[in-house]
Design an enzyme around this catalytic site. Structure first.
Site, PDB file in Angstrom:
ATOM      1  NE  ARG A 160      44.008  35.036  34.702  1.00 57.63           N
ATOM      2  CZ  ARG A 160      43.855  33.714  34.566  1.00 57.63           C
ATOM      3  NH1 ARG A 160      43.698  32.973  35.614  1.00 57.63           N
ATOM      4  NH2 ARG A 160      43.880  33.142  33.378  1.00 57.63           N
ATOM      5  CB  THR A 161      41.566  40.734  31.623  1.00 56.56           C
ATOM      6  OG1 THR A 161      42.875  40.239  31.915  1.00 56.56           O
ATOM      7  CG2 THR A 161      41.618  42.220  31.393  1.00 56.56           C
ATOM      8  CG  HIS A 204      47.412  43.106  30.242  1.00 55.29           C
ATOM      9  ND1 HIS A 204      46.283  43.757  30.688  1.00 55.29           N
ATOM     10  CD2 HIS A 204      47.186  41.773  30.409  1.00 55.29           C
ATOM     11  CE1 HIS A 204      45.407  42.848  31.109  1.00 55.29           C
ATOM     12  NE2 HIS A 204      45.930  41.646  30.941  1.00 55.29           N
ATOM     13  CE  LYS A 241      26.663  38.036  10.484  1.00 55.79           C
ATOM     14  NZ  LYS A 241      25.513  38.833  10.934  1.00 55.79           N
TER      15      LYS A 241
HETATM   16  N1   CP Z   1      46.273  38.053  33.335  1.00 56.19           N
HETATM   17  C1   CP Z   1      45.419  37.961  32.278  1.00 56.19           C
HETATM   18  O1   CP Z   1      45.381  38.840  31.398  1.00 56.19           O
HETATM   19  O2   CP Z   1      44.648  36.851  32.285  1.00 56.19           O
HETATM   20  P1   CP Z   1      43.476  36.547  31.237  1.00 56.19           P
HETATM   21  O3   CP Z   1      44.141  36.292  29.897  1.00 56.19           O
HETATM   22  O4   CP Z   1      42.743  35.350  31.766  1.00 56.19           O
HETATM   23  O5   CP Z   1      42.622  37.770  31.154  1.00 56.19           O
END
Ligand code: CP
Length: 314
Positions: free
Chosen positions: A58-59, A136, A86
């Site tokens: 998603r992100t 996040h 590396k």
């Molecule tokens: N919600 C979220 O961060 O999903 P992803 O890990 O798929 O980005």
């Protein structure tokens, strides 16, 4: 107010006004995705680099879509196929991306604090797409945006966050954002998944799912991160579902219009039943759609601020 930060690293450091500015900017960008030609020229000539040290669906895609809708050029770096393999350090990688004349690095990293370290070592903008268990921010912003769209406000709402709070950057960013905007936040998990210090962040704590759902306007359900259970201390999956899973039965005792959220990816039958995930109360796919507008707003604001900062130091 004007946005002056070159980076978005977390919601802890933002004021209520800054959060509201991102949300109102996202509101104005949301319409772009409904047009036949889903593009505005706001970031034409800018380059956004997605630097992901951890898996993401998603992100990463959402940031790419957001950047392209703003007419930016987008480069995706998967660290498994880059010189990180590396032994290149994070700071060297960042400085090389800067030397390639990129304007924004969107980074996901497994270490808490990695985005802060990178931002201090490059002049270009850094957007945190999730760092370890720390924050996040764009996930919490899109969660809050979605709640506001449905309920018209955030102040005074009762929001419960259920699941693996201990390992969750989504929980931390949501707690900072929601409490700054005046919501009451309760976290609910087995004792082992409640981290120390969570009450000092402004959240109430319960280990009782019925208590967490009673009177809540929304429940944000988090993924159980079983891969982190190196000591076998987590509850067994079926036991977790029995004691904490969101089911239709449990929702019948909650507010009729309770909003069910999940940042994804969902473990169906562990955190919630499929009936709930796909049911009338669920806004899970709306969250994904709203992520585009929120990330357009963030990319736009940090790029604009960095341009202004550069002009004022010329
Ligand atoms: N919600 C979220 O961060 O999903 P992803 O890990 O798929 O980005």
């Amino acid at each position: 107010m004007d946005w002056t930060r070159k980076d978005l690293l977390g919601l802890e450091e933002l004021s209520k006004e800054e959060i509201k500015l991102i949300l109102s900017t996202a509101e104005s960008f949301k319409e772009v995705s409904t047009r036949e030609i889903k593009k505005v020229p706001a970031l034409r000539g800018k380059t956004v680099v997605n630097l992901f040290y951890e898996p993401s669906t998603r992100t990463r895609v959402s940031f790419e879509v957001a950047a392209k809708r703003l007419s930016a050029d987008v480069i995706n770096i998967a660290t498994e196929t880059s010189s990180v393999r590396k032994g290149e350090t994070l700071i060297d990688t960042g400085r090389n991306i800067q030397a390639l004349k990129a304007d924004i690095i969107v980074m996901r990293h497994n270490c808490s604090g990695a985005a802060v370290v990178l931002a201090r070592n490059v002049d270009i903008s850094v957007v945190n797409a999730g760092d370890g268990w720390h924050e996040h921010p764009t996930q919490a912003l899109l969660d809050i945006f979605t709640l506001q769209e449905h309920l018209g406000k955030i102040a005074g709402l009762k929001v419960s966050i259920v699941g693996d709070i201990a390992h969750s950057r989504v929980a931390r960013s949501n707690i900072w954002g929601l409490t700054k905007l005046g919501a009451e936040v309760t976290v609910c998990a087995p004792e082992i998944l409640i981290p120390p210090g969570i009450e000092e962040m402004g959240a109430s704590v319960t280990n009782n799912i019925e208590e967490a759902l009673a009177g809540a306007d929304a429940v944000n359900v988090l993924r159980m991160q079983f891969e982190r259970d190196t000591e076998g201390a987590f509850p067994e999956q079926l036991e977790y579902f029995k004691n904490f899973g969101i089911t239709e039965e449990r929702l019948k005792k909650a507010k009729k219009n309770i909003i069910v959220m999940h940042p994804g990816p969902i473990n169906r039958g562990i955190e919630m039943s499929s009936e709930v995930a796909d049911g009338l109360n669920s806004v899970i796919l709306e969250q994904v759609t709203n992520g585009i507008a929120v990330r357009m707003a963030v990319l736009f604001l940090v790029a604009q601020a960095n341009e202004q900062n550069e002009k004022s130091t010329d």
